[in-house]
Scaffold this active site. Sequence first.
Site, PDB file in Angstrom:
ATOM      1  N   SER A   2       0.859  -1.183   0.000  1.00 15.40           N
ATOM      2  CA  SER A   2       0.000   0.000   0.000  1.00 15.40           C
ATOM      3  C   SER A   2       0.895   1.233   0.000  1.00 15.40           C
ATOM      4  O   SER A   2       2.055   1.147   0.427  1.00 15.40           O
ATOM      5  CB  SER A   2      -0.877  -0.015   1.256  1.00 15.40           C
ATOM      6  OG  SER A   2      -1.428   1.263   1.490  1.00 15.40           O
ATOM      7  N   TYR A  50      -2.292  -0.724  10.250  1.00 14.09           N
ATOM      8  CA  TYR A  50      -2.391  -1.060   8.823  1.00 14.09           C
ATOM      9  C   TYR A  50      -1.117  -0.622   8.096  1.00 14.09           C
ATOM     10  O   TYR A  50      -0.497  -1.406   7.369  1.00 14.09           O
ATOM     11  CB  TYR A  50      -3.619  -0.372   8.215  1.00 14.09           C
ATOM     12  CG  TYR A  50      -3.822  -0.623   6.741  1.00 14.09           C
ATOM     13  CD1 TYR A  50      -4.535  -1.735   6.299  1.00 14.09           C
ATOM     14  CD2 TYR A  50      -3.299   0.241   5.781  1.00 14.09           C
ATOM     15  CE1 TYR A  50      -4.718  -1.970   4.935  1.00 14.09           C
ATOM     16  CE2 TYR A  50      -3.476   0.017   4.433  1.00 14.09           C
ATOM     17  CZ  TYR A  50      -4.188  -1.094   4.013  1.00 14.09           C
ATOM     18  OH  TYR A  50      -4.353  -1.323   2.665  1.00 14.09           O
TER      19      TYR A  50
HETATM   20  P1  NDP Z   1     -11.662  -5.929   0.895  1.00 13.64           P
HETATM   21  O1  NDP Z   1     -11.965  -5.552   2.295  1.00 13.64           O
HETATM   22  O2  NDP Z   1     -12.657  -5.669  -0.156  1.00 13.64           O
HETATM   23  O3  NDP Z   1     -11.212  -7.449   0.818  1.00 13.64           O
HETATM   24  C1  NDP Z   1     -10.357  -7.978   1.804  1.00 13.64           C
HETATM   25  C2  NDP Z   1     -10.488  -9.454   1.792  1.00 13.64           C
HETATM   26  O4  NDP Z   1      -9.702  -9.992   2.869  1.00 13.64           O
HETATM   27  C3  NDP Z   1     -11.911  -9.938   2.004  1.00 13.64           C
HETATM   28  O5  NDP Z   1     -12.188 -11.007   1.134  1.00 13.64           O
HETATM   29  C4  NDP Z   1     -11.897 -10.401   3.442  1.00 13.64           C
HETATM   30  O6  NDP Z   1     -12.823 -11.438   3.710  1.00 13.64           O
HETATM   31  C5  NDP Z   1     -10.489 -10.917   3.565  1.00 13.64           C
HETATM   32  N1  NDP Z   1     -10.122 -11.033   4.977  1.00 13.64           N
HETATM   33  C6  NDP Z   1     -10.083 -10.042   5.889  1.00 13.64           C
HETATM   34  N2  NDP Z   1      -9.780 -10.533   7.091  1.00 13.64           N
HETATM   35  C7  NDP Z   1      -9.615 -11.876   6.928  1.00 13.64           C
HETATM   36  C8  NDP Z   1      -9.326 -12.937   7.798  1.00 13.64           C
HETATM   37  N3  NDP Z   1      -9.157 -12.759   9.111  1.00 13.64           N
HETATM   38  N4  NDP Z   1      -9.240 -14.192   7.306  1.00 13.64           N
HETATM   39  C9  NDP Z   1      -9.442 -14.418   5.978  1.00 13.64           C
HETATM   40  N5  NDP Z   1      -9.740 -13.450   5.106  1.00 13.64           N
HETATM   41  C10 NDP Z   1      -9.833 -12.189   5.582  1.00 13.64           C
HETATM   42  O7  NDP Z   1     -10.295  -5.153   0.552  1.00 13.64           O
HETATM   43  P2  NDP Z   1      -9.569  -4.810  -0.834  1.00 13.64           P
HETATM   44  O8  NDP Z   1      -9.986  -5.728  -1.896  1.00 13.64           O
HETATM   45  O9  NDP Z   1      -9.660  -3.364  -1.020  1.00 13.64           O
HETATM   46  O10 NDP Z   1      -8.057  -5.106  -0.404  1.00 13.64           O
HETATM   47  C11 NDP Z   1      -7.301  -6.192  -0.877  1.00 13.64           C
HETATM   48  C12 NDP Z   1      -5.852  -5.915  -0.522  1.00 13.64           C
HETATM   49  O11 NDP Z   1      -5.416  -4.722  -1.176  1.00 13.64           O
HETATM   50  C13 NDP Z   1      -5.624  -5.670   0.968  1.00 13.64           C
HETATM   51  O12 NDP Z   1      -4.393  -6.264   1.348  1.00 13.64           O
HETATM   52  C14 NDP Z   1      -5.540  -4.164   1.068  1.00 13.64           C
HETATM   53  O13 NDP Z   1      -4.789  -3.760   2.184  1.00 13.64           O
HETATM   54  C15 NDP Z   1      -4.857  -3.832  -0.241  1.00 13.64           C
HETATM   55  N6  NDP Z   1      -5.033  -2.454  -0.711  1.00 13.64           N
HETATM   56  C16 NDP Z   1      -6.248  -2.024  -1.159  1.00 13.64           C
HETATM   57  C17 NDP Z   1      -6.395  -0.737  -1.658  1.00 13.64           C
HETATM   58  C18 NDP Z   1      -7.707  -0.228  -2.180  1.00 13.64           C
HETATM   59  O14 NDP Z   1      -7.796   0.957  -2.541  1.00 13.64           O
HETATM   60  N7  NDP Z   1      -8.748  -1.022  -2.229  1.00 13.64           N
HETATM   61  C19 NDP Z   1      -5.253   0.196  -1.720  1.00 13.64           C
HETATM   62  C20 NDP Z   1      -4.011  -0.359  -1.218  1.00 13.64           C
HETATM   63  C21 NDP Z   1      -3.924  -1.640  -0.742  1.00 13.64           C
HETATM   64  P3  NDP Z   1     -14.370 -11.082   4.075  1.00 13.64           P
HETATM   65  O15 NDP Z   1     -14.946 -10.506   2.817  1.00 13.64           O
HETATM   66  O16 NDP Z   1     -14.930 -12.390   4.436  1.00 13.64           O
HETATM   67  O17 NDP Z   1     -14.304 -10.091   5.179  1.00 13.64           O
END
Ligand code: NDP
Length: 253
Positions: free
Chosen positions: A160, A173
Amino acid sequence: MTMSTQDPKTYQPAENCLHDRVILVTGAGSGIGRTAAISFATHGATVILLGRTVEKLEAVYDEIENAGSPTPAIYPLCLEGATEQDYQTMASNIEQEFGGLHGLLHNAGMLGQRTTIANYQAPIWQQVMQVNLNAQFLLTKALLPIIKTADDAAIVFTSSGVGRKGRPFWGAYAVSKFATEGLAQVLAGELEEVSNVRVNCLNPGATRTPMRAVAYPAEDPGTLLTPEQIMPAYLYLLGPDSKGISGQSFDAQ
Ligand code: NDP
């Protein structure tokens, strides 16, 4: 570390570039992970969908099946509570079921609190570090023996902007993302001369997902790129065209 000649953002993937590859995606039920899983399958990969909410994983499974892509697998696991033994069991299951693994996308993540370090609640700090960092270590460690047997394999960690330059109020984070960059560099160096596994970090950039909407509630999601639009970088780093590229940190947009 090897230098990149290709800009992942402008990569144009061949239709079947992930043919015959088995790729595990964490957090595959929503946001970027969901789209990555579908995109990998569309490009020929057999995808292992890891996540904590089975209904979401089942919906992605159905979407992949209905598109006629290789049949995926669902692996329900909560990264917060999983033990080292759980990861070992998973590794054995994957080896038995698929005979190998060619790709690992560490995508799952949680935001935690948006507050000062002074106000940050210790249990939430621990939770974020467990999901965003420690789980990546445990999962990678367990799967390394299988990944190392592949002729060509890639591990991608999700970074990120706040993992490269600290920003106030982003707390655990941001710190977990700095540590993720570090983990990727250490691992890349360890594997470079002794395996066919490359390890890189990818920053998706501002992307239209549920997490982004929580982090920036006042933002118009219509101004953001969709997960589909940032897929070229993911396909590049997981696919054969990034062979020889390791220990680097990329931007998907
Ligand atoms: P979302 O919140 O949409 O998706 C995150 C996913 O991680 C979900 O499927 C969630 O599952 C899963 N998850 C969270 N906690 C757990 C856990 N304890 N065990 C298993 N699965 C888990 O986030 P994004 O798609 O936006 O993010 C994806 C990645 O990209 C992350 O690492 C984020 O930090 C990174 N990122 C995103 C940005 C953005 O602008 N979107 C920018 C920079 C980085 P569930 O749906 O069941 O909660």
